[in-house]
Structures are given as structure tokens and as C-alpha cells.
Write an enzyme that holds these catalytic residues in place. Structure first.
Site, mmCIF file in Angstrom:
data_model
loop_
_atom_site.group_PDB
_atom_site.id
_atom_site.type_symbol
_atom_site.label_atom_id
_atom_site.label_comp_id
_atom_site.label_asym_id
_atom_site.label_seq_id
_atom_site.Cartn_x
_atom_site.Cartn_y
_atom_site.Cartn_z
ATOM 1 N N ARG A 25 -2.230 -14.440 4.566
ATOM 2 C CA ARG A 25 -2.918 -13.672 5.624
ATOM 3 C C ARG A 25 -2.144 -13.814 6.946
ATOM 4 O O ARG A 25 -2.059 -12.864 7.722
ATOM 5 C CB ARG A 25 -4.361 -14.150 5.802
ATOM 6 C CG ARG A 25 -5.248 -13.935 4.583
ATOM 7 C CD ARG A 25 -5.733 -12.530 4.408
ATOM 8 N NE ARG A 25 -6.689 -12.103 5.402
ATOM 9 C CZ ARG A 25 -7.409 -10.971 5.304
ATOM 10 N NH1 ARG A 25 -7.264 -10.177 4.256
ATOM 11 N NH2 ARG A 25 -8.248 -10.632 6.237
ATOM 12 N N GLU A 40 -9.519 -10.415 -7.784
ATOM 13 C CA GLU A 40 -8.608 -9.282 -7.601
ATOM 14 C C GLU A 40 -7.416 -9.355 -8.565
ATOM 15 O O GLU A 40 -6.998 -8.339 -9.124
ATOM 16 C CB GLU A 40 -8.136 -9.238 -6.144
ATOM 17 C CG GLU A 40 -9.272 -8.886 -5.188
ATOM 18 C CD GLU A 40 -8.924 -9.083 -3.719
ATOM 19 O OE1 GLU A 40 -9.831 -8.879 -2.882
ATOM 20 O OE2 GLU A 40 -7.768 -9.441 -3.400
ATOM 21 N N ASN A 92 -2.160 0.422 6.602
ATOM 22 C CA ASN A 92 -1.696 -0.858 7.161
ATOM 23 C C ASN A 92 -0.797 -1.667 6.212
ATOM 24 O O ASN A 92 -0.767 -2.890 6.263
ATOM 25 C CB ASN A 92 -2.876 -1.679 7.699
ATOM 26 C CG ASN A 92 -3.858 -2.093 6.629
ATOM 27 O OD1 ASN A 92 -3.694 -1.739 5.468
ATOM 28 N ND2 ASN A 92 -4.863 -2.844 7.019
ATOM 29 N N ARG A 107 2.549 -6.447 8.801
ATOM 30 C CA ARG A 107 1.855 -5.277 9.358
ATOM 31 C C ARG A 107 2.463 -4.857 10.697
ATOM 32 O O ARG A 107 2.567 -3.673 10.993
ATOM 33 C CB ARG A 107 0.358 -5.546 9.470
ATOM 34 C CG ARG A 107 -0.346 -5.387 8.115
ATOM 35 C CD ARG A 107 -1.771 -5.871 8.135
ATOM 36 N NE ARG A 107 -2.498 -5.491 6.932
ATOM 37 C CZ ARG A 107 -3.618 -6.088 6.539
ATOM 38 N NH1 ARG A 107 -4.145 -7.072 7.238
ATOM 39 N NH2 ARG A 107 -4.224 -5.694 5.428
ATOM 40 N N LYS A 139 0.823 -1.219 0.000
ATOM 41 C CA LYS A 139 0.000 0.000 0.000
ATOM 42 C C LYS A 139 0.859 1.274 0.000
ATOM 43 O O LYS A 139 2.060 1.223 0.270
ATOM 44 C CB LYS A 139 -0.950 -0.053 1.202
ATOM 45 C CG LYS A 139 -1.981 -1.197 1.111
ATOM 46 C CD LYS A 139 -3.008 -1.107 2.227
ATOM 47 C CE LYS A 139 -4.064 -2.192 2.104
ATOM 48 N NZ LYS A 139 -5.104 -2.094 3.172
ATOM 49 N N HIS A 153 -2.059 -5.435 1.468
ATOM 50 C CA HIS A 153 -3.342 -6.134 1.292
ATOM 51 C C HIS A 153 -3.074 -7.594 0.966
ATOM 52 O O HIS A 153 -2.104 -7.901 0.269
ATOM 53 C CB HIS A 153 -4.123 -5.510 0.129
ATOM 54 C CG HIS A 153 -5.225 -6.373 -0.394
ATOM 55 N ND1 HIS A 153 -6.451 -6.458 0.230
ATOM 56 C CD2 HIS A 153 -5.273 -7.237 -1.442
ATOM 57 C CE1 HIS A 153 -7.214 -7.337 -0.429
ATOM 58 N NE2 HIS A 153 -6.525 -7.810 -1.457
ATOM 59 N N TYR A 205 -12.419 -1.781 -4.121
ATOM 60 C CA TYR A 205 -12.996 -1.881 -2.775
ATOM 61 C C TYR A 205 -14.522 -1.778 -2.784
ATOM 62 O O TYR A 205 -15.120 -1.450 -1.747
ATOM 63 C CB TYR A 205 -12.384 -0.818 -1.865
ATOM 64 C CG TYR A 205 -10.997 -1.165 -1.380
ATOM 65 C CD1 TYR A 205 -10.791 -2.250 -0.509
ATOM 66 C CD2 TYR A 205 -9.879 -0.445 -1.777
ATOM 67 C CE1 TYR A 205 -9.519 -2.586 -0.052
ATOM 68 C CE2 TYR A 205 -8.598 -0.779 -1.325
ATOM 69 C CZ TYR A 205 -8.432 -1.844 -0.463
ATOM 70 O OH TYR A 205 -7.181 -2.184 -0.006
#
Ligand code: ATP
Ligand code: MG
Length: 139
Positions: free
Chosen positions: A87, A128, A114, A104, A11, A117, A51
């Protein structure tokens, strides 16, 4: 059933803070292979489209504004059990709750900025990845 691909974006906060190289290093050291990657600055409509599932959430405008505040690095990654393992590698949405050693925890400052993604399901990983990359841009 788990497939072997996920989608990620480094990000704007992580890119602006010069964490891109370290984040990619963490991803590769965790055993992920890069299938496709690009450095881009999202437009407002591109971020809104990405989003769209969050369009009714109170933080939607802030999220779109943050995601268009600077360039990002988007990528498709491959590894066995990719979605779940990725994740785990990135940690909780709010870095304050992220486990030690996660991306993170190391590089994110707040729940909005954060750092990274990661797709939350195999179905979304596919959607995506297709949103960002054509069939000619991946192996
Ligand atoms: P991502 O989809 O970016 O990987 P996530 O799946 O952990 O993150 P989501 O619930 O999908 O979390 O939320 C998408 C993004 O919206 C989060 O990464 C975060 O930047 C932002 N966000 C989520 N919840 C909040 C909140 N309560 N306040 C502000 N921003 C939020
Ligand atoms: Mg999500």
C-alpha cells in the site's frame, strides 16, 4: 498480525498506456516476489464479484465499467509485511494525494483510473488471491 502475501491488479489504464513493464519493475525492485501472475480481461460479473464490497457506493457502476474496459494483470506477491508495504509502494487512492515516487503518483491520472490495486488487509489479500488463482496456479 501481518502475513507475507498480498494481491494486486495492474489496472486497464496502466496496461493500455504501456506501463505494465515499469510497474512490475517497481514491484520487484521494492523486494516483492511474484507467486502467481496472469493477463486477463475481466467480464462484468467477474468485476462485480471482485468489488462486491463497494456495490452500494455511488461510483460502483463506473468502477466496474472501468475495470472491464481492457485487460489487466493480476498477481499474488510475497514479501515480509506485504499488505502494508505494498500500500505504501502504490500510494493514495487519489493519485493527486499520492506521495512522490509511488506507483500511482508516477502512472495514475485520476481516482477512477488509478493504475493499480493493492489489498487492504491480510484477510482480503487471501480472499482476492483465491478469487483469481486456483491452488494449482501458485507456488
Ligand atoms: P484499490 O482497492 O483499487 O486498491 P483503494 O483500496 O485505494 O483502491 P477503495 O476505497 O478500495 O480504494 O476503492 C476501490 C476503487 O474504487 C479505487 O481504486 C478507485 O478506483 C475507485 N474509487 C474509490 N473511491 C472513488 C471515488 N470517490 N470516486 C471514483 N472512484 C473511486
Ligand atoms: Mg481497496
Amino acid at each position: 498480525m501481518a502475513t507475507n502475501r498480498t494481491f494486486t491488479m495492474i489496472k486497464p489504464d496502466a496496461v493500455a498506456n504501456n506501463h505494465t513493464g515499469k510497474v512490475i519493475d517497481d514491484i520487484l525492485n521494492a523486494g516483492f516476489k511474484i507467486i502467481a501472475m496472469k493477463y486477463i480481461h475481466l467480464s462484468t460479473s467477474q468485476a462485480e464479484g471482485f468489488y462486491a464490497v463497494h456495490s452500494e457506493r455511488p461510483f460502483f457502476r463506473d468502477l466496474v465499467s472501468f475495470m472491464t474496459s481492457g485487460p489487466i494483470v493480476a498477481a499474488i506477491l510475497e514479501k515480509e509485511n506485504a499488505v502494508e508495504d505494498f500500500r505504501k509502494l502504490i500510494g493514495a487512492t487519489n493519485p493527486a494525494n499520492a506521495e512522490e515516487g509511488t506507483i500511482r503518483k508516477k502512472y495514475a491520472k485520476s481516482i477512477d483510473a488509478n493504475a493499480i490495486h493493492g489489498s487492504d488487509s491480510d484477510e482480503n489479500a487471501d480472499i482476492e488471491g483465491n478469487y483469481f488463482f486456483s491452488q494449482f496456479e501458485r507456488f
